[in-house]
Structures are given as structure tokens and as C-alpha cells.
Design a protein around this motif. Structure first.
Motif, PDB file in Angstrom:
ATOM      1  N   ASP A  38      30.704  -2.325   7.439  1.00  0.00           N
ATOM      2  CA  ASP A  38      30.299  -3.403   8.394  1.00  0.00           C
ATOM      3  C   ASP A  38      29.488  -3.338   9.358  1.00  0.00           C
ATOM      4  O   ASP A  38      28.837  -4.125   9.472  1.00  0.00           O
ATOM      5  CB  ASP A  38      30.940  -4.831   9.121  1.00  0.00           C
ATOM      6  N   VAL A  39      28.338  -2.040   9.056  1.00  0.00           N
ATOM      7  CA  VAL A  39      26.930  -1.453   9.644  1.00  0.00           C
ATOM      8  C   VAL A  39      25.703  -2.325   8.407  1.00  0.00           C
ATOM      9  O   VAL A  39      26.039  -1.757   7.448  1.00  0.00           O
ATOM     10  CB  VAL A  39      27.132  -0.285   8.958  1.00  0.00           C
ATOM     11  N   ALA A  40      24.744  -2.410   9.328  1.00  0.00           N
ATOM     12  CA  ALA A  40      23.800  -3.453   8.470  1.00  0.00           C
ATOM     13  C   ALA A  40      22.920  -1.742   7.995  1.00  0.00           C
ATOM     14  O   ALA A  40      22.677  -0.928   8.729  1.00  0.00           O
ATOM     15  CB  ALA A  40      22.356  -3.942   9.812  1.00  0.00           C
ATOM     16  N   VAL A  41      22.237  -2.462   7.259  1.00  0.00           N
ATOM     17  CA  VAL A  41      21.495  -1.344   6.241  1.00  0.00           C
ATOM     18  C   VAL A  41      19.662  -2.164   5.962  1.00  0.00           C
ATOM     19  O   VAL A  41      20.049  -3.069   5.569  1.00  0.00           O
ATOM     20  CB  VAL A  41      22.226  -0.752   4.684  1.00  0.00           C
ATOM     21  N   LEU A  42      18.942  -0.960   6.385  1.00  0.00           N
ATOM     22  CA  LEU A  42      17.498  -1.348   5.903  1.00  0.00           C
ATOM     23  C   LEU A  42      16.990  -0.683   5.052  1.00  0.00           C
ATOM     24  O   LEU A  42      17.337   0.589   5.416  1.00  0.00           O
ATOM     25  CB  LEU A  42      16.640  -1.776   7.079  1.00  0.00           C
ATOM     26  N   VAL A  43      16.488  -0.663   3.760  1.00  0.00           N
ATOM     27  CA  VAL A  43      16.137  -0.246   2.780  1.00  0.00           C
ATOM     28  C   VAL A  43      14.075  -0.472   2.275  1.00  0.00           C
ATOM     29  O   VAL A  43      14.426  -1.316   2.400  1.00  0.00           O
ATOM     30  CB  VAL A  43      16.814   0.121   1.527  1.00  0.00           C
ATOM     31  N   GLY A  44      13.912   0.617   2.470  1.00  0.00           N
ATOM     32  CA  GLY A  44      12.759   0.243   1.958  1.00  0.00           C
ATOM     33  C   GLY A  44      12.963   0.926   0.154  1.00  0.00           C
ATOM     34  O   GLY A  44      13.484   1.514  -0.620  1.00  0.00           O
ATOM     35  N   GLY A  86       0.564  -1.586   0.111  1.00  0.00           N
ATOM     36  CA  GLY A  86       0.068  -0.121  -0.037  1.00  0.00           C
ATOM     37  C   GLY A  86       1.153   1.344   0.338  1.00  0.00           C
ATOM     38  O   GLY A  86       1.645   1.447   0.453  1.00  0.00           O
ATOM     39  N   ARG A  87       0.293   2.331  -0.209  1.00  0.00           N
ATOM     40  CA  ARG A  87       1.102   3.123  -0.105  1.00  0.00           C
ATOM     41  C   ARG A  87       1.469   4.010   0.425  1.00  0.00           C
ATOM     42  O   ARG A  87       0.360   4.093   1.782  1.00  0.00           O
ATOM     43  CB  ARG A  87      -0.067   4.880  -1.235  1.00  0.00           C
ATOM     44  N   GLY A  88       2.554   4.400   1.442  1.00  0.00           N
ATOM     45  CA  GLY A  88       3.168   5.149   2.010  1.00  0.00           C
ATOM     46  C   GLY A  88       2.846   3.473   3.810  1.00  0.00           C
ATOM     47  O   GLY A  88       3.263   3.779   5.014  1.00  0.00           O
ATOM     48  N   ASP A  89       2.448   2.530   2.862  1.00  0.00           N
ATOM     49  CA  ASP A  89       2.936   1.290   4.052  1.00  0.00           C
ATOM     50  C   ASP A  89       3.984   0.829   4.083  1.00  0.00           C
ATOM     51  O   ASP A  89       4.674   1.019   5.833  1.00  0.00           O
ATOM     52  CB  ASP A  89       2.078   0.172   3.346  1.00  0.00           C
ATOM     53  N   LEU A 142       8.651   1.390   8.477  1.00  0.00           N
ATOM     54  CA  LEU A 142      10.180   1.613   8.523  1.00  0.00           C
ATOM     55  C   LEU A 142      10.145   2.884  10.298  1.00  0.00           C
ATOM     56  O   LEU A 142      10.968   2.085  10.415  1.00  0.00           O
ATOM     57  CB  LEU A 142      10.519   1.977   7.697  1.00  0.00           C
ATOM     58  N   GLU A 143       9.141   3.444  10.291  1.00  0.00           N
ATOM     59  CA  GLU A 143       9.268   3.665  11.618  1.00  0.00           C
ATOM     60  C   GLU A 143       8.932   3.158  12.375  1.00  0.00           C
ATOM     61  O   GLU A 143       9.910   3.630  13.864  1.00  0.00           O
ATOM     62  CB  GLU A 143       7.817   4.904  11.383  1.00  0.00           C
ATOM     63  N   ARG A 144       8.311   2.102  12.935  1.00  0.00           N
ATOM     64  CA  ARG A 144       8.066   1.137  13.447  1.00  0.00           C
ATOM     65  C   ARG A 144       9.328   0.449  13.816  1.00  0.00           C
ATOM     66  O   ARG A 144       9.405   0.170  15.630  1.00  0.00           O
ATOM     67  CB  ARG A 144       6.842   0.231  13.712  1.00  0.00           C
ATOM     68  N   ALA A 151      -4.821  19.482   3.670  1.00  0.00           N
ATOM     69  CA  ALA A 151      -6.716  20.242   3.513  1.00  0.00           C
ATOM     70  C   ALA A 151      -6.770  20.798   2.522  1.00  0.00           C
ATOM     71  O   ALA A 151      -8.635  20.862   2.093  1.00  0.00           O
ATOM     72  CB  ALA A 151      -6.159  21.772   4.467  1.00  0.00           C
ATOM     73  N   ASP A 152      -6.051  20.758   1.217  1.00  0.00           N
ATOM     74  CA  ASP A 152      -6.530  21.147  -0.030  1.00  0.00           C
ATOM     75  C   ASP A 152      -6.730  19.572  -1.332  1.00  0.00           C
ATOM     76  O   ASP A 152      -7.118  20.335  -2.110  1.00  0.00           O
ATOM     77  CB  ASP A 152      -5.911  22.105  -0.681  1.00  0.00           C
ATOM     78  N   ALA A 153      -6.484  18.692  -0.421  1.00  0.00           N
ATOM     79  CA  ALA A 153      -6.844  17.068  -0.808  1.00  0.00           C
ATOM     80  C   ALA A 153      -6.090  16.682  -1.390  1.00  0.00           C
ATOM     81  O   ALA A 153      -6.316  15.823  -2.606  1.00  0.00           O
ATOM     82  CB  ALA A 153      -8.407  17.230  -1.111  1.00  0.00           C
ATOM     83  N   GLY A 154      -4.828  17.812  -2.223  1.00  0.00           N
ATOM     84  CA  GLY A 154      -3.983  17.465  -2.629  1.00  0.00           C
ATOM     85  C   GLY A 154      -3.017  15.658  -2.635  1.00  0.00           C
ATOM     86  O   GLY A 154      -3.443  15.471  -1.210  1.00  0.00           O
ATOM     87  N   PRO A 155      -1.693  16.008  -2.736  1.00  0.00           N
ATOM     88  CA  PRO A 155      -0.853  14.556  -2.492  1.00  0.00           C
ATOM     89  C   PRO A 155      -0.503  14.861  -1.323  1.00  0.00           C
ATOM     90  O   PRO A 155      -0.335  16.555  -1.172  1.00  0.00           O
ATOM     91  CB  PRO A 155      -0.130  14.141  -3.948  1.00  0.00           C
ATOM     92  N   CYS A 156      -0.461  13.796  -0.485  1.00  0.00           N
ATOM     93  CA  CYS A 156       0.578  14.408   1.165  1.00  0.00           C
ATOM     94  C   CYS A 156       1.557  14.898   0.187  1.00  0.00           C
ATOM     95  O   CYS A 156       2.651  15.051  -0.244  1.00  0.00           O
ATOM     96  CB  CYS A 156       0.627  12.638   1.491  1.00  0.00           C
ATOM     97  N   ASP A 157       2.164  15.533   2.101  1.00  0.00           N
ATOM     98  CA  ASP A 157       2.931  16.138   2.235  1.00  0.00           C
ATOM     99  C   ASP A 157       4.250  15.308   2.211  1.00  0.00           C
ATOM    100  O   ASP A 157       3.925  14.744   3.272  1.00  0.00           O
ATOM    101  CB  ASP A 157       3.486  17.729   2.998  1.00  0.00           C
ATOM    102  N   MET A 158       5.490  15.380   2.018  1.00  0.00           N
ATOM    103  CA  MET A 158       6.554  14.173   2.667  1.00  0.00           C
ATOM    104  C   MET A 158       7.354  14.853   3.351  1.00  0.00           C
ATOM    105  O   MET A 158       8.298  15.720   2.995  1.00  0.00           O
ATOM    106  CB  MET A 158       6.945  13.667   1.088  1.00  0.00           C
ATOM    107  N   ASP A 159       8.017  14.741   4.252  1.00  0.00           N
ATOM    108  CA  ASP A 159       9.352  14.722   5.410  1.00  0.00           C
ATOM    109  C   ASP A 159       9.852  13.590   6.119  1.00  0.00           C
ATOM    110  O   ASP A 159       9.181  11.850   5.561  1.00  0.00           O
ATOM    111  CB  ASP A 159       8.025  15.493   7.009  1.00  0.00           C
ATOM    112  N   VAL A 160      10.571  13.724   5.988  1.00  0.00           N
ATOM    113  CA  VAL A 160      11.924  12.587   6.604  1.00  0.00           C
ATOM    114  C   VAL A 160      12.046  13.162   8.060  1.00  0.00           C
ATOM    115  O   VAL A 160      12.721  14.797   8.172  1.00  0.00           O
ATOM    116  CB  VAL A 160      12.901  12.072   5.780  1.00  0.00           C
ATOM    117  N   ARG A 161      12.557  12.538   9.074  1.00  0.00           N
ATOM    118  CA  ARG A 161      12.474  12.657  10.178  1.00  0.00           C
ATOM    119  C   ARG A 161      14.303  11.425  10.239  1.00  0.00           C
ATOM    120  O   ARG A 161      14.743  10.723   9.886  1.00  0.00           O
ATOM    121  CB  ARG A 161      12.416  11.897  11.319  1.00  0.00           C
TER     122      ARG A 161
END
Length: 173
Positions: free
Chosen positions: A125-131, A10-13, A18-20, A43-53
Motif C-alpha cells: 500500500d505504498v504509492a508508486v509513481l513511474v516514468g 521530449g527526450r529526458g523530459d 520526476l526529479e523535481r 564531450a565526444d558528442a555521443g549519446p548522453c551518459d545515464m545515471d540514477v540517484r
């Protein structure tokens, strides 16, 4: 090589999973760096805003740009993405158990974004997890030489892999 990826249907799943995972691994005492994506409805029903933490507790950066209601192109703000990369790099080099990258996307497929940092983490040798999404799967497989492990988009499975990969020494050459 301690490199894995996950893809959720799903979109955004993938972002939510990954956040969890990042929260769970940090609670277990692992030093995670990287980014997780937060999508916010508009609010304008457009595509979501994307932020990264920036992990573990860094800045939240808006990586999308508003191109107007009729636009159909990529909304990623490349400068904001590179800012995120610049914030993650010193955290990786200061010592991390795991690098989490919210997405190996178009920019990474073209050699930009987090691509170099992913390669540096693997070399350290650092583990990497990618979406990942299906559109960039072929580019990621070419980048990883087909050696990355595909994991289900399940918090427990990803957390278990992250903990084990972070704590396990690399095999002898």
C-alpha cells in the motif's frame, strides 16, 4: 491501488519532471524512495551518459555503458540497474510513503529491473509513481492490469497526486 505513471514528450523530459517531484515531495516531509535519472552530455558528442540517484539522498550510479561511437544497441548496464534496485529495496522496506521509479523500461517489461519492487510497493500500500515511454506502455498496462492512473508530466499535478496517494489510506477490500 496507488499506482500512477507519466510520460513527457521530449527526450529526458520525464527524468527532469520526476526529479523535481521527488525534491518537492521530500520538502513536504514525505519519505520518498526509488530512483531519478540524471542525463549528462558527453564531450565526444555521443549519446548522453545515464545515471540514477537513489532517493532520498543515496548514491549516484552510472547505468549506461559506453559501447562505442558506432553502436546502436541498448546502452543500459543491467548489472548497474540491479544494483540500484538492491539499494532501493531496503529503503522501501524500512518505511516509505512513495516509490518513484525513473522508468518502466525494457527490463521491467521483461520481468526484471524494478518490476518486482513496484509490485511489492503496491502490495504494501505504498504509492508508486513511474516514468514511462510509449515503447513500453503496452507492457506496463499489462503489468498494472490497466489500473494505473496516467498523469500529465506536470510537477504540480504529480506532486499533488503523490502527496494525496501517500497520505490516503487504501480502500477497504
Amino acid at each position: 491501488m496507488k499506482l500512477a505513471y507519466t510520460m513527457a514528450p521530449g527526450r529526458g523530459d520525464t527524468d527532469l519532471v520526476l526529479e523535481r517531484v521527488a525534491i518537492a515531495l521530500a520538502a513536504q516531509g514525505l519519505r520518498c524512495c526509488g530512483t531519478v535519472q540524471i542525463n549528462s552530455a558527453r564531450a565526444d558528442a555521443g549519446p548522453c551518459d545515464m545515471d540514477v540517484r537513489v532517493l532520498p539522498d543515496g548514491a549516484v550510479l552510472r547505468i549506461s555503458q559506453d559501447l562505442g561511437p558506432e553502436s546502436r544497441g541498448c546502452r543500459l548496464d543491467p548489472a548497474a540497474l540491479e544494483t540500484a534496485v538492491g539499494l532501493v529495496e531496503p529503503r522501501l522496506k524500512a518505511g516509505a510513503d512513495l516509490l518513484i521509479v525513473n522508468k518502466f523500461g525494457k527490463h521491467e517489461a521483461e520481468g526484471r529491473g524494478f518490476r518486482t519492487l513496484i509490485a511489492e510497493a503496491v502490495a504494501m500500500d505504498v504509492a508508486v509513481l513511474v516514468g514511462l515511454n510509449a515503447r513500453n506502455l503496452a507492457a506496463f498496462e499489462a503489468f498494472s492490469g490497466g489500473l494505473a492512473v496516467r498523469l500529465p508530466p506536470d510537477v504540480t499535478a504529480l506532486t499533488d497526486w503523490g502527496r494525496e496517494a501517500a497520505l490516503k489510506p487504501a480502500p477497504a477490500p
